[in-house]
Design an enzyme around this catalytic site. Sequence first.
Site, mmCIF file in Angstrom:
data_model
loop_
_atom_site.group_PDB
_atom_site.id
_atom_site.type_symbol
_atom_site.label_atom_id
_atom_site.label_comp_id
_atom_site.label_asym_id
_atom_site.label_seq_id
_atom_site.Cartn_x
_atom_site.Cartn_y
_atom_site.Cartn_z
ATOM 1 N N ASP A 1 0.987 -1.278 -0.079
ATOM 2 C CA ASP A 1 -0.126 -0.003 -0.138
ATOM 3 C C ASP A 1 0.916 1.335 -0.178
ATOM 4 O O ASP A 1 1.766 1.230 -0.715
ATOM 5 C CB ASP A 1 -1.101 0.048 1.268
ATOM 6 C CG ASP A 1 -2.050 0.974 1.121
ATOM 7 O OD1 ASP A 1 -2.951 0.550 0.446
ATOM 8 O OD2 ASP A 1 -1.877 2.011 1.602
ATOM 9 N N TYR B 1 -2.709 10.794 0.402
ATOM 10 C CA TYR B 1 -3.212 10.991 -0.902
ATOM 11 C C TYR B 1 -3.210 12.296 -1.863
ATOM 12 O O TYR B 1 -3.208 12.303 -2.880
ATOM 13 C CB TYR B 1 -4.859 10.592 -0.690
ATOM 14 C CG TYR B 1 -4.886 9.046 -0.453
ATOM 15 C CD1 TYR B 1 -5.065 8.092 -1.448
ATOM 16 C CD2 TYR B 1 -4.904 8.398 1.138
ATOM 17 C CE1 TYR B 1 -5.269 6.570 -0.882
ATOM 18 C CE2 TYR B 1 -5.174 7.229 1.262
ATOM 19 C CZ TYR B 1 -5.334 6.289 0.272
ATOM 20 O OH TYR B 1 -5.490 5.009 0.646
ATOM 21 N N HIS C 1 -4.714 -7.583 0.806
ATOM 22 C CA HIS C 1 -4.111 -6.346 1.020
ATOM 23 C C HIS C 1 -3.354 -6.249 2.204
ATOM 24 O O HIS C 1 -2.514 -5.649 2.202
ATOM 25 C CB HIS C 1 -5.425 -5.385 0.950
ATOM 26 C CG HIS C 1 -4.768 -3.724 0.914
ATOM 27 N ND1 HIS C 1 -4.209 -3.405 0.127
ATOM 28 C CD2 HIS C 1 -4.940 -2.896 1.888
ATOM 29 C CE1 HIS C 1 -3.941 -2.147 0.132
ATOM 30 N NE2 HIS C 1 -4.064 -1.971 1.514
#
Lengths: 398, 403
Positions: free
Chosen positions: B185, B324, B376
Amino acid sequence: MSTTVDTTTEIRPFTVGVPQEKLDDLRRRIEATRLPSKELVEDRSQGVQRATIKKLARYWTTEYDWRKCEARLNALPQFTTEIDGVDIHFIHVKSAHEDALPLIMTHGWPGSVIELLETVGPLTDPTAHGGTAEDAFDLVLPSLPGYAFSGEPAEVGWNPGRTAQAWAELMNRLGYTRYIAQGGDLGAIVTDVMGRQAPAGLLGIHMNLLVTTLGAPTPPPGDTEEERAALDAVATFRQSGFGYFLEQSTRPQTIGYALLDSPVALAAWLLDHDTDSYYKISRAFADGQPSGGLTPDHILDNVTLYWLTGTGASAARAYWEIGRATAAAAGKAPPGVSLPVGFTTFPGEVFAAPRSWVEQSYPNLTYFNKVDKGGHFAAWEEPQLFSEELRSSFKSLR
Amino acid sequence: MTVQTPTETAIRPFTVEFAQEDVDDLRRRIAETRWPEKETVADATQGVQLATIKALAKYWANEYDFRSVETRLNALPQFMTEIDGLDIHFIHVKSPHEDALPLIITHGWPGSVLELLKIVDRLANPTAYGGNASDAFDLVIPSLPGFGFSGKPTTAGWGPPRIAAAWTALMKRIGYTHFAAQGGDWGGMVTDVMGTQAPPELLGIHLNWSFAVPPDIDKAIQTGSPLPADLSADEQHACDQLAFFYTTEVGYALEMKNRPQTIYAMEDSPVGLAAWLIDHDARSYELIASVFDGETEGLTRDDVLDNITLYWLTNTAVSSARIYWENTFAFFTPKNVAIPVAVSAFPDEVVQMPRSWAEQAYPKLIYYNKLDQGGHFAAWEQPELFSEEIRAAFKSLRNGRSS
């Protein structure tokens, strides 16, 4: 031997009355808000600024009075009626003038009937607002399913097409055989679909958002300076303003938990729609200089309405339904709109639609005007100008 | 004539201590949650289901031990040090074995250092888990800026490149002259960027989120254009996963990229935060939902709530979301990493990267493995498998290096 009343088509009077304990709970929650650290920039490029939200929260607990909003709503004739299994709340104001043209007008997200209230006077009582008796409308302002006092659908399928059909049924039930429809934002999507469905009695439509552009598979032309500016605005929105749209259309329930549980979260989520309206609203709280009707009280009327009716999640679900309907219709061109269409471009809208684009989507464009003020919440911000647009747009249909 | 104290480079021991009033406030807020109506579907296609989040909230308020995060973290040596103006929190576990390979492992969003705790002893003490002394690692596990106990940047600029440079500075400050790096990630992003920066001390990297999708394919999927006709089965599968991600999974990421500050919600509503954090990708949501449905595979209820509680008590929902906003790299396409790279492709990850693409993207691909379980949060769900991957990935880098 019993008297049967057809309860399913009954139209029942409606009055807003929020229990005091709900208002007390709201105040307590606002006062207990836990805020994040300040954003790292000096503009809105990271979202709703902390100073703005703090001012809003302060105003909300110290100066704002929901009871005034309640009184405003209750001063208007409100009703509910069940259509297709869902209770629909609507305001219905008849003009004193004979031959008033019936008009159903639909709000959007993050709005509600609140955003349309300032137009009630100019539209239904034109002679008191710079118009003539021939400008009068009988006004029907419904709350979308899942919004405010309308029922919350408990099943999937309440997409704009189904809402459009419900609106036709509503006008029919009210006894209107000739009427017109108007909308911006989600209201424009519903109105556009009404135009395509062309139910008996619908004479024409007017919109203030060109919804055909946002869902278009191929971008509209960018030949003129005006078209290029609009293309840039659409690209900017897609690039930097599309997050809320995508989240609501894919995960309305996930964001819904926070919107039901935190008033400030709800306020921030509702404030952060588009750049123009965000800055106008932010200024209204920062320096008390609202743009037209976008006053701190009116902004909080709308946010408080979402809060008290607990509709953050169900309102967001409208986007999910649109996404689902769009996916189901992929590759199939919708029927065209042959009814007369009126359109007004407001400069602060997400993109200022050029006439050429509007004509391309609606060949039977009978009215187009580009005005010099107002944005996404045109009716809310500039009710007089907005009302004049509707008068001009529909003159030929009377 | 003053004594210079190098406070900026000091490494201070750190212990987690949550204030009781914050814990009480959290518990009160959970109990007073105002709920929406149930979703109008019978599955997760509208997001986190009401029954799942209610089960989570019930366990959180009534059974969960709010001191669990403290207990777990304080069992390990933790430190704080200021790098580039920001306090960085990290766990540092030295292996008892000589010649252990120093390894910096980075978590992602919506995770934290907590997702990496189950692999600590396995990697540092391999002989206790069926491995050899020569498999040992010295571990450094930092909290990303804005996450957990690391500082929250107050100015813009803490994107992956700055974080990557800080990680190299951290390893050097600890005294490591050579090391490896690992991540998934955002941790994968930071690790991949470290690969592009290629500091001489960095021997190689291992990724469980790799950046290897050919740009033309990534673009074709995003624009709905036709894909090449000669895709292998693995490549086609990855394309299908990508298409699914771009159409239905990327909303949260776009909101945090566009407007991290607007999610005030996640700082003010524990249940709002919990829903936001467990709705990362369809497969991990499925796993987490099943845990609150009574399943015990992969994660426990406490695992999930430790992580959510950490975000809540550190007020880091918005500061973590800013990564982000800061980031300028694509989520899936290659950068330019010329150092040795190892890739583990877990089947339930957002994209199970095909070997062919990994080979194209990383000219020095020293290891690739396609696994048959794990998703994940691979290190969290499958610690044993994940630890074996790390050992195998870096084996070739241990021989012949100069220390």
